[in-house]
Design a protein around this motif. Structure first.
Motif, PDB file in Angstrom:
ATOM      1  N   ARG A 128       8.738  63.926  35.771  1.00 51.24           N
ATOM      2  CA  ARG A 128       9.922  63.664  36.594  1.00 51.24           C
ATOM      3  C   ARG A 128      11.152  63.423  35.710  1.00 51.24           C
ATOM      4  NH1 ARG A 128      11.825  59.182  38.573  1.00 51.24           N
ATOM      5  NH2 ARG A 128       9.938  57.949  38.284  1.00 51.24           N
ATOM      6  N   ILE A 129      10.972  62.656  34.640  1.00 52.16           N
ATOM      7  CA  ILE A 129      12.077  62.394  33.704  1.00 52.16           C
ATOM      8  C   ILE A 129      12.546  63.699  33.066  1.00 52.16           C
ATOM      9  CG2 ILE A 129      12.689  61.293  31.506  1.00 52.16           C
ATOM     10  CD1 ILE A 129      10.813  58.950  32.382  1.00 52.16           C
ATOM     11  N   LEU A 130      11.602  64.549  32.657  1.00 53.72           N
ATOM     12  CA  LEU A 130      11.964  65.844  32.065  1.00 53.72           C
ATOM     13  C   LEU A 130      12.794  66.664  33.046  1.00 53.72           C
ATOM     14  CD1 LEU A 130      11.924  68.170  30.049  1.00 53.72           C
ATOM     15  CD2 LEU A 130       9.646  68.765  30.922  1.00 53.72           C
ATOM     16  N   GLU A 131      12.364  66.727  34.283  1.00 59.49           N
ATOM     17  CA  GLU A 131      13.103  67.524  35.270  1.00 59.49           C
ATOM     18  C   GLU A 131      14.508  66.976  35.492  1.00 59.49           C
ATOM     19  OE1 GLU A 131      12.375  70.570  36.120  1.00 59.49           O
ATOM     20  OE2 GLU A 131      10.664  70.219  34.814  1.00 59.49           O
ATOM     21  N   GLN A 132      14.668  65.656  35.405  1.00 56.97           N
ATOM     22  CA  GLN A 132      15.994  65.050  35.559  1.00 56.97           C
ATOM     23  C   GLN A 132      16.906  65.398  34.382  1.00 56.97           C
ATOM     24  OE1 GLN A 132      14.953  60.917  35.823  1.00 56.97           O
ATOM     25  NE2 GLN A 132      14.510  60.995  38.005  1.00 56.97           N
ATOM     26  N   ARG A 133      16.313  65.606  33.210  1.00 55.70           N
ATOM     27  CA  ARG A 133      17.097  65.818  31.986  1.00 55.70           C
ATOM     28  C   ARG A 133      17.164  67.264  31.524  1.00 55.70           C
ATOM     29  NH1 ARG A 133      14.413  60.788  28.616  1.00 55.70           N
ATOM     30  NH2 ARG A 133      15.365  59.104  29.853  1.00 55.70           N
ATOM     31  N   ARG A 134      16.310  68.123  32.045  1.00 54.67           N
ATOM     32  CA  ARG A 134      16.198  69.497  31.530  1.00 54.67           C
ATOM     33  C   ARG A 134      17.559  70.196  31.432  1.00 54.67           C
ATOM     34  NH1 ARG A 134      11.992  72.834  31.052  1.00 54.67           N
ATOM     35  NH2 ARG A 134      10.702  71.617  32.484  1.00 54.67           N
ATOM     36  N   GLU A 135      18.361  70.105  32.459  1.00 55.55           N
ATOM     37  CA  GLU A 135      19.664  70.775  32.454  1.00 55.55           C
ATOM     38  C   GLU A 135      20.560  70.250  31.331  1.00 55.55           C
ATOM     39  OE1 GLU A 135      23.445  71.015  35.431  1.00 55.55           O
ATOM     40  OE2 GLU A 135      21.475  71.352  36.338  1.00 55.55           O
ATOM     41  N   LEU A 136      20.458  68.953  31.043  1.00 53.49           N
ATOM     42  CA  LEU A 136      21.268  68.373  29.966  1.00 53.49           C
ATOM     43  C   LEU A 136      20.798  68.879  28.599  1.00 53.49           C
ATOM     44  CD1 LEU A 136      21.518  64.735  31.343  1.00 53.49           C
ATOM     45  CD2 LEU A 136      23.258  66.539  31.457  1.00 53.49           C
ATOM     46  N   TYR A 137      19.480  68.975  28.413  1.00 51.00           N
ATOM     47  CA  TYR A 137      18.956  69.541  27.165  1.00 51.00           C
ATOM     48  C   TYR A 137      19.461  70.970  26.993  1.00 51.00           C
ATOM     49  CZ  TYR A 137      15.414  65.769  27.077  1.00 51.00           C
ATOM     50  OH  TYR A 137      14.765  64.558  27.046  1.00 51.00           O
ATOM     51  N   GLU A 138      19.369  71.742  28.060  1.00 52.27           N
ATOM     52  CA  GLU A 138      19.800  73.138  28.000  1.00 52.27           C
ATOM     53  C   GLU A 138      21.302  73.244  27.738  1.00 52.27           C
ATOM     54  OE1 GLU A 138      18.271  74.546  31.730  1.00 52.27           O
ATOM     55  OE2 GLU A 138      16.264  74.882  30.893  1.00 52.27           O
TER      56      GLU A 138
END
Length: 167
Positions: A128-138
């Motif tokens: 869930r944390i990854l999905e919340q942050r994925r766009e920011l990483y990208e």
């Protein structure tokens, strides 16, 4: 020469980062370790002062590490801070990804502050944390490398070769 590594908890930022730094002949810096050395355990900082305070300390650690140069590994949540993301605009950023199955082995028994102290399954929480942050990483990434099922030494060599190609 500076290179920044971002990605979720358990993606291998520290493991890969140390190896990349060795290949490039530059220093390695882990911003979580810088914070711990200066302010104490991250779990205590979260518990006593909250996440917002921790992110302020983290932004300062990231700024210092980037100024020092070399390979810089950021904590998994560093990209959630707009000020920290702004610090990443001038340097190459590698987004290390990892799949759920591979990270399950890496975070088993973890004391990571965002995975403990909740009734939620740590692996579900991680996802869930990854999905919340994925766009920011990208958003901050120059390139993406998946660390799920390949040897860290090989990934590090590929990243170092890629970074040399930018010079």
């Amino acid at each position: 020469m500076t290179l920044v590594l971002v990605g979720p908890m358990g993606a291998g930022k520290t493991s890969v980062g140390r190896r990349v730094a060795k290949h490039l002949g530059v220093p390695f810096s882990d911003t979580d370790k810088r914070i711990t050395a200066a302010h104490g355990p991250i779990t205590d900082l979260f518990a006593e002062h909250g996440e917002a305070h921790f992110r302020e300390l983290e932004r300062a650690a990231v700024a210092d590490a980037i100024l020092d140069g070399g390979v810089v590994s950021l904590g998994g949540g560093a990209v959630t801070d707009a000020g920290t993301r702004a610090l990443l605009l001038d340097d190459p950023v590698v987004f290390l990804t990892v799949n759920r199955e591979a990270v399950a082995e890496r975070i088993h028994g973890s004391s990571r502050p965002l995975l403990v102290g909740t009734d939620e399954d740590p692996l579900d929480r991680w996802e869930r944390i990854l999905e919340q942050r994925r766009e920011l990483y990208e958003q901050v990434a120059t390139i993406v490398f998946d660390t799920s099922r390949r040897p860290m030494t090989r990934i590090a060599r590929e990243i170092a070769d890629w970074r040399r190609g930018l010079s």
